[in-house]
Scaffold this motif. Structure first.
Motif, PDB file in Angstrom:
ATOM      1  N   CYS A  16       0.826  -1.205   0.024  1.00 20.04           N
ATOM      2  CA  CYS A  16       0.162  -0.046   0.045  1.00 20.04           C
ATOM      3  C   CYS A  16       0.903   1.540  -0.198  1.00 20.04           C
ATOM      4  N   ASN A  21      -0.113   6.186   3.857  1.00 15.97           N
ATOM      5  CA  ASN A  21       0.599   6.259   4.987  1.00 15.97           C
ATOM      6  C   ASN A  21      -0.472   6.627   6.147  1.00 15.97           C
ATOM      7  N   CYS A  22      -1.634   5.953   6.258  1.00 13.07           N
ATOM      8  CA  CYS A  22      -2.400   6.119   7.390  1.00 13.07           C
ATOM      9  C   CYS A  22      -1.661   6.153   8.742  1.00 13.07           C
ATOM     10  N   TYR A  27      -2.516   5.190  11.704  1.00 14.80           N
ATOM     11  CA  TYR A  27      -2.895   4.345  12.609  1.00 14.80           C
ATOM     12  C   TYR A  27      -2.444   2.856  12.079  1.00 14.80           C
ATOM     13  N   ASP A  29      -4.188  -4.859  -0.738  1.00 15.24           N
ATOM     14  CA  ASP A  29      -4.010  -4.158   0.231  1.00 15.24           C
ATOM     15  C   ASP A  29      -4.661  -2.687   0.241  1.00 15.24           C
ATOM     16  N   CYS A  30      -4.600  -2.380  -1.078  1.00 17.90           N
ATOM     17  CA  CYS A  30      -5.175  -0.785  -1.218  1.00 17.90           C
ATOM     18  C   CYS A  30      -5.649  -0.997  -2.833  1.00 17.90           C
TER      19      CYS A  30
HETATM   20  S1  SF4 Z   1      -3.328  -0.510   4.185  1.00 19.25           S
HETATM   21 FE1  SF4 Z   1      -5.430   0.785   4.376  1.00 19.25          FE
HETATM   22  S2  SF4 Z   1      -5.101   1.564   6.461  1.00 19.25           S
HETATM   23 FE2  SF4 Z   1      -2.985   0.714   5.683  1.00 19.25          FE
HETATM   24  S3  SF4 Z   1      -1.929   2.663   5.057  1.00 19.25           S
HETATM   25 FE3  SF4 Z   1      -2.919   1.448   3.355  1.00 19.25          FE
HETATM   26  S4  SF4 Z   1      -4.904   2.625   3.037  1.00 19.25           S
HETATM   27 FE4  SF4 Z   1      -4.045   3.128   5.005  1.00 19.25          FE
END
Ligand code: SF4
Length: 283
Positions: A46, A49-50, A52, A91-92
């Motif tokens: 992905c 950079n969320c 959390y 994943d994204c």
């Molecule tokens: S996998 Fe989902 S939650 Fe994690 S950084 Fe990527 S978009 Fe954000």
């Protein structure tokens, strides 16, 4: 296209046509929503950079699999199984193709050219990808090509979205979900984080109001779980677990009253599913 290339693509046959019906007929089985679709993994990693997200720390670098290989593998699986509803997994997902000069829309169109009966479900579809290509996704919806969208909004409050580094605003979410309504597209669900660091009761209420207005057919509520190595852990004003739990219970009750299916971590539904899974594994 060589057979070896097509074999490197992950596909999985559908378990059933309707997961809810399958669970009713097989009370000991644990079919999940994805089991009613042929599964096709189109990318890994992905680029976002969320703040959390702990999962991305374990992901490989973002990489889309080649369009031609995906189309060959998916078409072969559809014809072998006679099942044409496909969930696209990554994943994204919405970022598919950006590293190889393609896009998710191009891939869906190419799949449809190869097998006109295909309909797709978009899993883990970041709302920013819907917003930036809303017209092209709207066209796919009008054509009946999209069966379902999993759109994890996480919050509908601007300050919380900024803290999460989610790349979209509440107004952009509103724009997207209004468009889904104009298109009479109701097959979408979402994921929300409750008790993100610094979130107030009123900010969480913005999210609840948004969902009560736009009525996804399922909401998954997760209480914020901090992971040491994520930026969110370093944010101030962490929300007390009891406060997050109260917010989750209150939201769950209101969603239920409004006829919106909702599960939160620790809910009866989740506990029952875990019990069934554990039972099945110890047989
Ligand atoms: S996998 Fe989902 S939650 Fe994690 S950084 Fe990527 S978009 Fe954000």
């Amino acid at each position: 296209m060589t057979l070896a290339m097509a074999e490197s693509i992950y596909t999985k046959a559908a378990l059933c046509v309707d997961a809810a019906e399958f669970r009713r007929e097989n009370p000991d089985a644990d079919a999940i929503f994805h089991d009613q679709f042929l599964q096709l993994m189109v990318a890994e990693g992905c680029p976002f950079n969320c703040t959390y997200c702990s999962e991305r720390l374990a992901f490989p670098n973002f990489r889309s699999f080649p369009e031609a290989d995906l189309v060959a593998a998916a078409t072969a699986k559809m014809r072998e199984t006679g099942h044409y509803n496909m969930v696209m997994i990554a994943d994204c997902l919405g970022e598919y193709g950006k590293d190889i000069g393609s896009s998710l829309v191009k891939l869906v169109r190419r799949l449809a050219d190869a097998e006109p009966r295909v309909k797709v479900a978009l899993s883990n579809f970041h709302p920013v990808n819907l917003y930036t290509e809303l017209e092209t996704y709207s066209a796919l919806i009008r054509e009946g090509r999209i069966r379902h969208m999993n759109l994890p909004i996480q919050s509908a409050n601007d300050r919380v979205l900024r803290l999460m580094a989610r790349q979209y605003t509440a107004a952009q979410l509103e724009h997207c979900f209004n468009r889904l309504k104009e298109l009479n597209f109701t097959e979408f669900d979402t994921h929300v984080i409750v008790g993100f660091p610094g979130e107030t009761d009123e900010e969480f209420e913005d999210t609840v109001r948004f969902l009560l207005k736009h009525r996804p057919n399922h909401v998954l509520l997760s209480q914020f779980m901090g992971c040491e190595d994520t930026p969110a852990m370093r944010l101030p004003n962490h929300v007390d677990a009891a406060v997050a739990e109260r917010r989750a219970h209150s939201a769950e009750a209101r969603f239920r009253d409004a006829g919106i299916l909702c599960n939160s971590e620790g809910s009866e539904f989740i506990r029952e599913r875990l019990r069934r899974l554990n039972q099945a594994q110890t047989r």
